[in-house]
Motif scaffolding. Structure first.
Motif, mmCIF file in Angstrom:
data_model
loop_
_atom_site.group_PDB
_atom_site.id
_atom_site.type_symbol
_atom_site.label_atom_id
_atom_site.label_comp_id
_atom_site.label_asym_id
_atom_site.label_seq_id
_atom_site.Cartn_x
_atom_site.Cartn_y
_atom_site.Cartn_z
ATOM 1 N N CYS A 40 0.836 -1.205 0.000
ATOM 2 C CA CYS A 40 0.000 0.000 0.000
ATOM 3 C C CYS A 40 0.870 1.254 0.000
ATOM 4 N N VAL A 41 0.205 2.380 -0.321
ATOM 5 C CA VAL A 41 0.778 3.716 -0.130
ATOM 6 C C VAL A 41 -0.279 4.551 0.575
ATOM 7 N N ARG A 42 0.097 5.177 1.696
ATOM 8 C CA ARG A 42 -0.827 6.051 2.423
ATOM 9 C C ARG A 42 -0.588 7.484 1.967
ATOM 10 N N LEU A 43 -1.667 8.146 1.498
ATOM 11 C CA LEU A 43 -1.594 9.508 0.966
ATOM 12 C C LEU A 43 -2.335 10.461 1.889
ATOM 13 N N GLN A 44 -1.825 11.679 1.987
ATOM 14 C CA GLN A 44 -2.465 12.709 2.808
ATOM 15 C C GLN A 44 -2.393 14.035 2.067
ATOM 16 N N TRP A 45 -3.504 14.823 2.093
ATOM 17 C CA TRP A 45 -3.550 16.081 1.370
ATOM 18 C C TRP A 45 -4.388 17.108 2.141
ATOM 19 N N THR A 46 -4.326 18.360 1.687
ATOM 20 C CA THR A 46 -5.166 19.443 2.215
ATOM 21 C C THR A 46 -5.859 20.117 1.035
ATOM 22 N N TYR A 47 -6.869 20.973 1.351
ATOM 23 C CA TYR A 47 -7.621 21.651 0.289
ATOM 24 C C TYR A 47 -6.935 22.926 -0.193
ATOM 25 N N GLY A 48 -5.883 23.336 0.465
ATOM 26 C CA GLY A 48 -5.210 24.581 0.108
ATOM 27 C C GLY A 48 -5.369 25.601 1.214
ATOM 28 N N LYS A 49 -4.454 26.569 1.304
ATOM 29 C CA LYS A 49 -4.437 27.524 2.405
ATOM 30 C C LYS A 49 -5.723 28.346 2.487
#
Length: 623
Positions: free
Chosen positions: A232-241
């Motif tokens: 697997c690869v665990r990914l993490q993101w945000t919506y932008g500042k």
């Protein structure tokens, strides 16, 4: 006399021109709807009592007027019940004494009323604090159009404006307007209308009422972190500042191997979740990942796919046993055998790493260190098999672990061979092998190698399943002779080999051998040549052809089998010089060799090649 006539003509023209300055074409409108009626008149008040006649032209064609008894001939009203030209130049002339004088003209344009704009949509771009509205225009009205976008804020579902109206008139060909932040609030209604106008009419669109924050297109999503674990690869993101205050977002993920072009279908992520574990990936493989998001209720628009985040997945232990084979290289007097062990490289999805090693031991205990026979990255290993050794054990390993063990035994090759085997060209770079399968065979093993590389040739091999009757050997070089062996595999032994040679493609030999003269008499000569080596033949030598020509130019020839290396030329004329050369042939072509000169003896004299060389030197020539 001619000068007086010219002056008189100029004077008459001046009189006419002075009278026509007041002539005017009158139309209701110079811009009309395509196909509608058009009325026009050409009024010349100062010429009503003259004998001048009004004549009309539309573009290059004369047009008759609608004359009635109660209208002066100098007016000549014009009527088109159905004007079907998009543009036209309407001209009024006066005719007097067969002379036409242009007195007025006007341009007529015809088109359609404008159509309302369609597909009006507005998107809020949070990072830029703007609302961008776009639309599409329908059919061309054939007339110049002006587009106006108007917008205002409202607190009652766009019923009543609550602030000053925003007006935008984009240039021709531009189908969008940008509404700056001061003209809207995030949660207040924003009313938008697009109006299209031309000289025939105006077409306002229906009112679009929206809340800017509900019609958001967020910036491309940036993946902040990617961590491999297992498959697997665990990914993490945000919506932008500037979009962190947004909630209830819906996101999608897609990915591909870095070597591929096509992405997977979008994979849905639970609402407002900013992490994802993508599993089922190949080990030690580089993947590309991208994310996009939209509001939960699918209002607004999906963001663009974000920047690619690449990650190499973790290594895993090899997943399968090796496919193996062996051959005897040498026997010793004490009963030991020097053998070469061979195995197939595991596919990437089975090796689970870019780099693997192979270890061969005389026992099945992987942890013992005193019985290692080979530890290599190669696909073969040479060992001495003592009489007491009945088998060896092979593993594949990488940085993550070890594969299941493969036990190799060495049964005798004494079983029944296949009854028939045929090897033929499949195409220029492959061979087809066909055989009659023994009913008790559990499988088959094929070996093939270049005959030119014996004895230290590289052995190629492959297995075929039980019941197989044919196989294709790939990566074969054209013009190279290959030896192919087929072994049937039985439950308790290996069958004896059936062997044959073949080419995937044949060509003409590199050269044809030189002819040597063995004996010559008054009517016969025996010639000899050396066979062409396999590496120079480019195919199976099917035949040799001996040519001999006398001094008069008469040519004779005789073809002999490709396994022959001598020929007796008969019916020669005594005391005559001949040119002799050899042509060598395969199924792929032929080539001629150099020639020698021979002279037949007289009175039955028989001369050996050694004596002949002293009497008459051999002459070589290029055929």
């Amino acid at each position: 006399m001619k000068k007086k006539q010219g002056l008189l003509w100029m004077l008459l023209n001046l009189i006419v021109v002075e009278g026509v300055h007041s002539c005017r074409i009158t139309v209701a409108s110079s811009v009309i709807q395509f196909g509608s009626p058009l009325s026009a008149s050409c009024d010349c008040p100062h010429l009503r009592s003259s004998k001048s006649v009004v004549v009309w032209k539309l573009d290059k064609d004369f047009v008759p007027c609608n004359q009635t008894s109660d209208v002066q001939m100098s007016t000549c009203p014009l009527y088109f019940p159905n004007f079907n030209k998009t543009t036209g130049v309407l001209q009024c002339y006066l005719r007097r004494n067969d002379v036409l004088q242009l007195v007025d003209q006007t341009n007529i344009k015809a088109g359609y009323p404008p159509s309302p704009a369609t597909n009006i949509s507005c998107l809020m771009f949070i990072s830029q604090n703007i609302v961008n509205c776009t639309w599409q225009l329908q059919r061309d009205s054939l007339l110049e159009e002006n587009v106006t976008l108007s917008a205002f804020r409202s607190k009652d579902e766009c019923e009543t404006p609550s602030s000053a109206e925003y007006i935008c008139n984009p240039p021709k060909g531009i189908h969008f307007c940008i509404i700056q932040r001061k003209y809207f609030n995030n949660f207040d209604d924003l009313a938008v209308r697009v109006t299209v106008q031309n000289k025939i009419g105006s077409a306002p669109s229906s009112l679009l009422c929206l809340k800017p924050l509900f019609e958001v297109k967020v910036d491309p999503i940036i993946i902040d972190d990617a961590v491999p674990h297992n498959d697997c690869v665990r990914l993490q993101w945000t919506y932008g500042k500037k979009a962190n205050f947004l909630t209830a977002m819906r996101c999608q993920l897609h990915y591909k191997m870095a070597t591929e072009i096509e992405w997977t279908k979008p994979i849905e992520i639970p609402v407002d979740v900013k992490t994802a574990d993508q599993c089922g990936l190949l080990a030690a493989t580089k993947y590309d990942f991208q994310v996009r998001c939209i509001r939960k209720f699918l209002t607004g628009q999906w963001s663009e796919w974000g920047p690619t985040r690449s990650m190499i997945t973790a290594e895993l232990a090899p997943a399968e046993k090796l496919e193996s084979w062996w051959r005897t290289l040498e026997s010793t007097q004490n009963g030991s055998l020097k053998i070469q062990l061979m195995w197939k490289k595991l596919e990437k999805n089975k090796a689970n790493a870019d780099h693997v090693w192979y270890i061969v031991k005389s026992s099945s205990d992987l942890h013992e260190t005193n019985n290692i026979l080979c530890n290599t990255t190669n696909l073969n290993c040479t060992i001495v098999l003592h009489e007491a050794m009945k088998s060896v054990f092979i593993w594949t390993y990488n940085n993550a672990g070890v594969s299941p063990v493969k036990e190799m035994t060495f049964p005798a090759r004494i079983g029944t061979p296949v009854s028939k085997m045929l090897v033929s060209s499949n195409n220029d770079t492959s061979l087809q092998v066909m055989w009659d399968p023994p009913s008790s065979a559990e499988g088959y093993l094929l070996e093939w190698y270049k005959c030119t590389e014996l004895p230290d040739c590289e052995m190629n091999w492959k297995t075929e399943q039980k019941g197989s009757m044919s196989s294709i050997l790939q990566d074969i070089e054209p013009f190279q002779r290959y030896s192919v062996r087929l072994y049937p595999l039985y439950q308790d032994c290996i069958g004896m080999a059936r062997e044959t040679d073949a080419y995937s493609k044949e060509g003409a030999p590199d050269y044809s051998p030189e002819i040597r003269l063995l004996t010559v008499s008054k009517s016969q000569a025996v010639v000899q040549w050396d066979p062409i080596p396999v590496q120079k033949s480019n195919g199976f030598i099917t035949n040799y052809t001996v040519f001999w020509t006398d001094t008069s130019g008469k040519e004779n020839s005789s073809t002999v089998n490709g396994s022959t290396a001598t020929y007796n030329i008969t019916d020669l004329i005594p005391s005559t010089t001949y040119q002799v050369f050899l042509m060598s042939s395969t199924s792929g072509g032929s080539v001629n060799g150099t020639a020698l000169m021979l002279h037949t003896a007289n009175l039955g004299l028989k001369v050996g090649s050694g004596l002949l060389s002293q009497i008459l030197p051999t002459v070589k020539w290029e055929s």
